[in-house]
Design a protein around this motif. Sequence first.
Motif, short mmCIF file in Angstrom:
data_model
loop_
_atom_site.label_atom_id
_atom_site.label_comp_id
_atom_site.label_asym_id
_atom_site.label_seq_id
_atom_site.Cartn_x
_atom_site.Cartn_y
_atom_site.Cartn_z
N LEU A 126 0.84 -1.19 0.00
CA LEU A 126 0.00 0.00 0.00
C LEU A 126 0.88 1.25 0.00
CD1 LEU A 126 -2.59 -1.03 2.74
CD2 LEU A 126 -2.94 -1.07 0.27
N ASP A 127 0.30 2.35 -0.48
CA ASP A 127 1.03 3.61 -0.45
C ASP A 127 1.36 4.01 0.98
OD1 ASP A 127 0.90 3.77 -3.20
OD2 ASP A 127 -1.00 4.87 -3.17
N LYS A 147 -0.95 -12.73 6.45
CA LYS A 147 0.48 -12.61 6.70
C LYS A 147 0.98 -11.19 6.46
CE LYS A 147 1.13 -17.45 5.43
NZ LYS A 147 1.70 -18.41 4.44
N ALA A 148 0.48 -10.56 5.38
CA ALA A 148 0.90 -9.19 5.10
C ALA A 148 0.43 -8.23 6.20
CB ALA A 148 0.32 -8.75 3.74
N MET A 149 -0.77 -8.48 6.71
CA MET A 149 -1.29 -7.65 7.79
C MET A 149 -0.41 -7.74 9.03
SD MET A 149 -5.00 -7.91 9.68
CE MET A 149 -5.92 -7.29 8.29
N MET A 150 -0.01 -8.96 9.39
CA MET A 150 0.82 -9.15 10.58
C MET A 150 2.16 -8.47 10.43
SD MET A 150 -0.98 -10.59 12.82
CE MET A 150 0.39 -10.67 13.98
N GLN A 151 2.74 -8.51 9.24
CA GLN A 151 4.03 -7.85 9.01
C GLN A 151 3.93 -6.34 9.24
OE1 GLN A 151 5.15 -9.02 5.05
NE2 GLN A 151 5.78 -11.09 5.66
N ARG A 165 -13.19 -1.10 6.01
CA ARG A 165 -12.28 -1.75 5.07
C ARG A 165 -10.86 -1.71 5.60
NH1 ARG A 165 -12.05 1.96 0.98
NH2 ARG A 165 -10.77 0.50 -0.20
N VAL A 166 -10.13 -2.82 5.44
CA VAL A 166 -8.73 -2.88 5.86
C VAL A 166 -7.90 -3.40 4.68
CG1 VAL A 166 -7.09 -3.67 7.60
CG2 VAL A 166 -9.51 -3.43 8.19
N PRO A 167 -7.51 -2.54 3.75
CA PRO A 167 -6.66 -3.00 2.64
C PRO A 167 -5.25 -3.29 3.13
CG PRO A 167 -6.93 -0.62 2.56
CD PRO A 167 -7.81 -1.11 3.69
N VAL A 168 -4.65 -4.38 2.63
CA VAL A 168 -3.31 -4.74 3.09
C VAL A 168 -2.29 -4.78 1.96
CG1 VAL A 168 -4.05 -5.99 5.13
CG2 VAL A 168 -3.94 -7.18 2.95
#
Length: 566
Positions: free
Chosen positions: A44-45, A74-78, A171-174
């Motif tokens: 994400l930006d 996984k991306a969210m946790m990072q 919304r939670v874009p990752v």
Amino acid sequence: MAHASFDGLRVLSLESRRSKEVAKLIKTYGGEAFVVPAVREVPLDTPQPVLDFAASLIAGEFDMVVFFTGVGVKAMMQIIETKYSSVEFLTALRKTRVVARGPKPQAALRELNVPSSAIAPEPSTWRELLDTIKNEFADVLPEMRVAVQEYGATNPEFLAALSEMTTQVTRVPVYQWALPENLQPLRESVLAVANAGVDVVVFMSAVQVIHLFQIAEQMGCVDDLRAGMETIVVISIGPTTTEVLLHYGVQPDFEPSRPKMGFVINEAAQYAGKVLRQKKSGVDVALATRLAGLTFSSSAAKTDQNGDGEAVAIARPVRKVAASTPTMAGFRDGLGPMDFLHEISSRIAAADSFHTVLERIVEFVTTAVPCDSCFIYVLEDQNLVLRASKNPHSEVDRVGMPIGQGITGWVAEHREPVAIAANASIDPRFKAFKNLPEDHFEAMLSTPIMTASKVVGVINLQHRLPYQHKTSEIRLLSMLGFLVGAEIERARLESENLQLASRLETRKAVDRAKGILQRDMTISEDDAYRMMQRESRQRRKSMREIAEAILLSEDLRKMRPESVAK
């Protein structure tokens, strides 16, 4: 089971993440593999949406979290681990209801020791996910605050439907999808399909279809690509991808019995050769699939007898959908608004004014839902202020109302859309404004503009004559409220920051100018300020312009030779 073999067929796959496994499977089944990645996952930006979600979850502000993808988990946790303790976040997550869209996000959650309260069954599209949520949590759903982990593109249909059933949806874009950096392989793939350079093309996601046609459009050969697909075997992994193919005018030959990579390659190897031979002989596509041993029916699991009397699996039929499906399971419209939001973001980055952004939104809304009038109200200091209108209005930036007043205020207060088919002015929530002739219109549709689980404004559509709003129009406008909320808030804050900076600069210039007048004319600070006010009124100049004139005069005086000599 029938022997599965491509028998040397040239098989094109646009898979990115598991390209090596796909190529190996195709070769294992005797095919010539052409694997060309069509999608690139990019960060994400800004990670702020994920960090805001984590803070809200830890604070106990969500009742349910929906996970669409294992990669997204996984991306969210990072991202979260860059600011918060993973232990603290996961402890909070385990206290909420967690819903997974199929086995992949479930597996990723299991690795984190987070149990899933519900899992969407195959084919695990957003429709199965929505049905699962409704069935599992029907009693408590209206009171729930839900966060949705998104992937690549937003899913407006899912968000709109879920928002109608819950208190709030965030919304939670990752991550986001982009075309590959090197586009030449995709261009060559377009030409290969258009010129029968391959025999089979396998689509494993809707975005693969979208990106292939996007490249074809850039090359000016969409018709050639579509015509080429009529002469080869086109395989769709499931209903979501099928809907997008049908949108582009491509009829898939079949879907696998299960939406899995192994199943799609195995069953492609079983049936592709038969379908291709029938298609090349001029047999109708539907007839070709039947002759190949595939049956179009409503059943998802059937068996048939091959020539040896052995039972073989029948691939699930390609579901018929309307030729002009407007939402395409959330992908096509999902990418469309993403492009639209990107344009708005670019305008903000280019320092366009707040009103320019709002006018662009009005243009987009009125194109999507035809109407006679469109107003956008923005929440400022607990008041809804009219900031944009489809029709020219002297009341823009002047008319305002507190939350809870009128239909517009009611929508902001309750965070729910209101659709009135006729006699809008007799609705008990209605409040008239004498300078707005649209208040005499018959029909009205009003929806909240939301971002980060809070209301930032309201969109109103009005009609001169009675008008029964379709459910799809109400959901579409609600979806637009979700999509543009963040952009409106960003534009408003940008405008406020610019105004604040301007006021600070004015204050600094006025203070410096007062000091000069006090020194040169031996007067008090109040007298100096009143003198500047008087000059401002008489010369019809702003206080800043008067102050800058005094400062310029002081700078010129310092540049005189006698001043330099001193």
